[in-house]
Scaffold this active site. Structure first.
Site, PDB file in Angstrom:
ATOM      1  N   ALA A   1      -5.031   7.430  -4.176  1.00 37.43           N
ATOM      2  CA  ALA A   1      -3.246   6.942  -4.536  1.00 37.43           C
ATOM      3  C   ALA A   1      -3.493   5.594  -5.262  1.00 37.43           C
ATOM      4  O   ALA A   1      -3.474   4.739  -4.072  1.00 37.43           O
ATOM      5  CB  ALA A   1      -2.161   7.649  -3.884  1.00 37.43           C
TER       6      ALA A   1
ATOM      7  N   THR B   1       0.974  -1.481  -0.236  1.00 36.90           N
ATOM      8  CA  THR B   1       0.257   0.131   0.118  1.00 36.90           C
ATOM      9  C   THR B   1       0.637   1.247  -0.010  1.00 36.90           C
ATOM     10  O   THR B   1       1.809   1.067  -0.429  1.00 36.90           O
ATOM     11  CB  THR B   1      -1.299   0.174   1.266  1.00 36.90           C
ATOM     12  OG1 THR B   1      -2.156   1.420   0.963  1.00 36.90           O
ATOM     13  CG2 THR B   1      -0.297  -0.230   2.526  1.00 36.90           C
ATOM     14  N   ASN B   2       0.216   2.707   0.364  1.00 34.96           N
ATOM     15  CA  ASN B   2       1.381   3.676   0.185  1.00 34.96           C
ATOM     16  C   ASN B   2      -0.044   4.545   1.780  1.00 34.96           C
ATOM     17  O   ASN B   2      -0.353   4.276   2.140  1.00 34.96           O
ATOM     18  CB  ASN B   2       0.948   4.249  -1.254  1.00 34.96           C
ATOM     19  CG  ASN B   2      -0.896   4.871  -1.393  1.00 34.96           C
ATOM     20  OD1 ASN B   2      -1.340   5.787  -0.559  1.00 34.96           O
ATOM     21  ND2 ASN B   2      -0.878   3.962  -2.470  1.00 34.96           N
ATOM     22  N   HIS B   3       1.014   5.657   1.794  1.00 33.77           N
ATOM     23  CA  HIS B   3       1.135   6.800   2.351  1.00 33.77           C
ATOM     24  C   HIS B   3      -0.440   7.380   2.311  1.00 33.77           C
ATOM     25  O   HIS B   3      -0.116   7.966   3.441  1.00 33.77           O
ATOM     26  CB  HIS B   3       2.541   7.790   3.544  1.00 33.77           C
ATOM     27  CG  HIS B   3       3.064   6.971   3.290  1.00 33.77           C
ATOM     28  ND1 HIS B   3       3.473   6.041   4.748  1.00 33.77           N
ATOM     29  CD2 HIS B   3       4.497   6.050   2.999  1.00 33.77           C
ATOM     30  CE1 HIS B   3       4.491   5.692   5.126  1.00 33.77           C
ATOM     31  NE2 HIS B   3       5.341   5.990   3.608  1.00 33.77           N
ATOM     32  N   SER B   4      -1.319   7.047   1.470  1.00 34.19           N
ATOM     33  CA  SER B   4      -2.176   8.153   1.499  1.00 34.19           C
ATOM     34  C   SER B   4      -3.381   8.147   2.729  1.00 34.19           C
ATOM     35  O   SER B   4      -3.705   7.540   3.304  1.00 34.19           O
ATOM     36  CB  SER B   4      -3.268   7.784  -0.138  1.00 34.19           C
ATOM     37  OG  SER B   4      -3.930   8.566  -0.118  1.00 34.19           O
TER      38      SER B   4
END
Length: 332
Positions: free
Chosen positions: A110, A43-46
């Protein structure tokens, strides 16, 4: 209803001008999650804060809003239809389902560009050595929209860059046939993931827009009949002030409303607008370059500076004809 809900409903009615009423706006928000096994995922930091804020503001301004959201820890704005999605594949499917009824698509999510090529059925156990994970491309949501958009659809994308922000975002704007892109640089203070403020540069096919809220920019792009496109209009507005002493000055009753209204209308019709304004209580017009002046002399100098690039000059300011012959250094 609960008091909190009742207050929110009242605020929804009275908080904003309903300039987006009649539009169906679809907003994507948050990260996607791409499973490695039943326990782990990429995943990502969004945080989803940008998309949720846009969805709430669009709802307050009268739009019918669908929010397609990845996994976040945010409260859904009252009056907004929520579609929950974890992986990028479901984000694409959510957009595909919503698009036929959508007037404005804001892609603030994102979305993962890659996912594991194989998802393990069982938790992957650690071994003695290193591990490599083969990845494959996910579906390109904006790429699909570019190929399947219906007439009249307005599409705003987002870009997150760490270098060459404007150049890379302009390429994305052209490649995906976007009407607008909001670009932010992860290395700029106040921009990026998980913050309550954001610093964005808004680009359209016409170039970089003056700083303004994203929804103001979208509303104005939609409202434009571009019969003044390509013209540079300079508008003067408001009064001037001529000092008598450090406390008092000579002025007039001009509010500046006429000049500000002309500047806004010219901008909506596609003109590049410079507003040279004396002291007023009016808010800056989003999308209009404002030059603030006080005295008649400053007004004259500002008009001289703007004139070489000006196609149309609208002199709506109430400029003083006279000024005190001398200005007292101390209060009279």
């Amino acid at each position: 209803p609960e008091p909190e809900v009742l207050c929110e409903e009242i605020y929804r009615v009275i908080a904003r001008e309903k300039d987006l009423q009649g539009l169906h706006i679809t907003v994507t928000a948050g990260p996607t999650q791409e499973s490695l096994d039943p326990v782990r995922f990429l995943t990502n930091h969004s945080s989803g804060k940008m998309g949720y804020a846009i969805a709430r503001e669009a709802m307050l301004r009268g739009a019918d809003v669908t929010l397609i959201s990845g996994p976040v820890a945010l409260k859904v704005p009252l009056g907004v239809k929520l579609v929950n999605i974890p992986p990028a594949r479901e984000m694409l499917e959510g957009v595909q389902a919503a698009l036929p009824q959508t007037d404005v698509l804001v892609m603030a999510a994102a979305v993962a560009d890659y996912r594991p090529a194989v998802v393990a059925d069982q938790k992957m156990k650690k071994g003695e050595g290193d591990m490599s994970i083969p990845l494959e491309r996910t579906g390109d949501v904006l790429g699909w929209v570019a190929q399947n958009r219906h007439p009249g659809l307005f599409v705003c994308g987002f870009s997150m860059e760490t270098r060459n922000m404007v150049e890379n975002s302009q390429k994305e704007l052209a490649k995906k046939h976007l009407d607008m892109i909001a670009a932010n640089n992860l290395k700029v203070a106040g921009a990026g993931f998980g913050v309550d403020t954001n610093v964005v540069t808004i680009l359209t096919p016409d170039g970089i827009r003056e700083p303004e809220t994203l929804l103001d920019c979208i509303a104005m792009e939609l409202a434009r009949e571009k019969d003044m496109f390509g013209l540079h209009v300079t508008v003067t507005a408001g009064p001037t002030q001529e000092a008598l002493d450090p406390v008092r000055y000579l002025t007039n009753h001009s509010t500046g409303r006429m000049g500000y209204a002309i500047a806004r209308e010219s901008m909506l019709r596609g003109a590049q607008v410079t507003l040279i304004s004396g002291p007023t209580a009016l808010k800056p017009v989003p999308g209009v370059k404002t030059v603030n002046i006080v005295t008649a002399k400053e007004m004259f100098e500002a008009v001289k500076a703007a004139l070489p690039e000006t196609d149309i000059l609208v002199k709506a300011a109430a400029v003083a004809d006279y000024r005190p012959a001398s200005v007292a250094q101390d209060k009279m």
